[in-house]
Motif scaffolding. Structure first.
Motif, PDB file in Angstrom:
ATOM      1  N   GLU A  60      46.919  23.531  40.432  1.00 56.10           N
ATOM      2  CA  GLU A  60      46.809  24.331  41.654  1.00 56.10           C
ATOM      3  C   GLU A  60      47.136  23.535  42.915  1.00 56.10           C
ATOM      4  O   GLU A  60      47.106  24.093  44.015  1.00 56.10           O
ATOM      5  CB  GLU A  60      45.387  24.902  41.776  1.00 56.10           C
ATOM      6  CG  GLU A  60      44.922  25.714  40.570  1.00 56.10           C
ATOM      7  CD  GLU A  60      45.836  26.887  40.276  1.00 56.10           C
ATOM      8  OE1 GLU A  60      46.309  27.525  41.249  1.00 56.10           O
ATOM      9  OE2 GLU A  60      46.079  27.165  39.088  1.00 56.10           O
ATOM     10  N   ASP A  61      47.440  22.250  42.776  1.00 57.06           N
ATOM     11  CA  ASP A  61      47.689  21.413  43.948  1.00 57.06           C
ATOM     12  C   ASP A  61      49.072  21.678  44.530  1.00 57.06           C
ATOM     13  O   ASP A  61      50.070  21.727  43.797  1.00 57.06           O
ATOM     14  CB  ASP A  61      47.565  19.926  43.588  1.00 57.06           C
ATOM     15  CG  ASP A  61      46.142  19.515  43.278  1.00 57.06           C
ATOM     16  OD1 ASP A  61      45.228  20.136  43.832  1.00 57.06           O
ATOM     17  OD2 ASP A  61      45.959  18.582  42.474  1.00 57.06           O
ATOM     18  N   TRP A 196      37.092  19.663  42.350  1.00 57.26           N
ATOM     19  CA  TRP A 196      38.507  19.784  41.984  1.00 57.26           C
ATOM     20  C   TRP A 196      38.693  19.838  40.469  1.00 57.26           C
ATOM     21  O   TRP A 196      39.601  20.497  39.968  1.00 57.26           O
ATOM     22  CB  TRP A 196      39.269  18.607  42.589  1.00 57.26           C
ATOM     23  CG  TRP A 196      40.716  18.494  42.205  1.00 57.26           C
ATOM     24  CD1 TRP A 196      41.777  19.121  42.804  1.00 57.26           C
ATOM     25  CD2 TRP A 196      41.277  17.679  41.159  1.00 57.26           C
ATOM     26  NE1 TRP A 196      42.956  18.750  42.192  1.00 57.26           N
ATOM     27  CE2 TRP A 196      42.672  17.871  41.188  1.00 57.26           C
ATOM     28  CE3 TRP A 196      40.719  16.811  40.216  1.00 57.26           C
ATOM     29  CZ2 TRP A 196      43.531  17.223  40.293  1.00 57.26           C
ATOM     30  CZ3 TRP A 196      41.570  16.161  39.335  1.00 57.26           C
ATOM     31  CH2 TRP A 196      42.953  16.375  39.384  1.00 57.26           C
TER      32      TRP A 196
END
Length: 305
Positions: A60-61, A196
């Protein structure tokens, strides 16, 4: 000598990345790592790949969080430096090495070429680390039974514990964060990392003494590559009792109870107490990691082709 051409790859030409030799066996270390083609870059001279780098981040970064595959041919250190210096992402560099790299002249020479390229690009050494992998044949560490473990839904409890843990720490990343922004920054960076990780929040646990005093915390986690010991921390007032081993044993068993068939972990080479606990708990060293951090924050010059 012809000029270096820096090229960002795509799905159609990612084969160029594989055209470079792999004397440090990085591919084996990254067999569970997923790299995006567009985050791979190569340096070419006369059409030959002389350096390569793969930047990495979670699924998702929007941008990579580090570069953890970097190779450069000996004698091509300046090309490797240009590859790093010209990148649009100035992030931490991880160089993963076989555990015996210091004893083997060929591996040491290959490693030192990478170090020289990193330094020429404006990177500085941050820390040397041991990388571990537990597998079932090493046996589950016994629970000493001295602490009471429980889930804690309140992030404020963990943040306060992290502040106290990092008020007296040996961890180089935490010390760097403290130097930049104090203990609060170091604690918040740890908490952000835990969030994260794509593993359930309810796995996080506090550890209390029989009288209810908070002794430490542990974070069993999954990073995008699999199960890992996310964090082991003992509050300063409870150090000297061997509680880090208790936390590590519980963290390992928790991950196994949730289906882990292998577990990775890491600690700084200079953190001798924690290294001893990993050995005691059945975690062998499988590789070493040298972390460099960028010190030149100037805008990169884009010479991609």
């Amino acid at each position: 000598m012809t000029d270096t051409v820096i090229r960002t790859l795509s799905a159609s030409d990612t084969h160029l990345f594989d055209a470079h030799p792999d004397p440090l066996d990085a591919r084996e270390g990254h067999r569970r790592t997923t790299f995006r083609p567009e985050w791979k870059r190569v340096a070419l001279r006369d059409g030959e790949v002389v350096a390569r780098g793969a930047w990495w981040g979670g699924p998702e970064d929007a941008e990579p969080v580090n570069i953890n595959w970097f190779d450069v041919a000996e004698g091509q250190e300046q090309a490797g430096a240009e590859l790093l210096r010209s990148a649009p992402w100035q992030v931490e560099l991880e160089i993963n090495l076989p555990g015996d790299w210091r004893e083997r002249p060929d591996l040491r020479s290959a490693a030192e070429a990478r170090f020289a390229a990193a330094r020429a690009a404006g990177y500085e050494l941050l820390v040397e680390r041991f990388l571990y992998r537990w597998t079932p044949e090493h046996g589950l560490p016994e629970r000493p039974g001295r602490l009471r473990f429980e889930a804690e839904p309140d992030d404020a409890v963990f943040l306060d514990a992290l502040r106290r843990i990092h008020s007296a720490t040996l961890d180089a990343h935490a010390l760097r964060a403290i130097a930049e922004g104090g203990v609060d920054q170091a604690a918040q960076e740890e908490l952000d990392f835990f969030h994260w990780c794509p593993s359930p929040r309810e796995w996080w646990q506090t550890a209390r003494t029989p009288d209810g005093d908070l002794a430490g915390i542990h974070i069993p986690a999954h990073n995008p590559s699999g199960p890992t010991i996310g964090f082991i921390g003992v509050l300063p007032r409870h150090r000297g009792q061997g509680y880090a081993y208790d936390l590590l044993a519980e963290c390992t068993r928790t991950l196994v109870e949730h289906g882990a068939e292998s577990i990775t972990a890491a600690t700084d080479r200079t953190n001798h107490p924690m290294a001893a606990n990993f050995t005691k708990a059945g975690f062998p060293v499988v590789r070493e990691r040298i972390n460099f951090h960028p010190t030149d924050r100037t805008e990169p010059t884009d010479r991609t082709a």
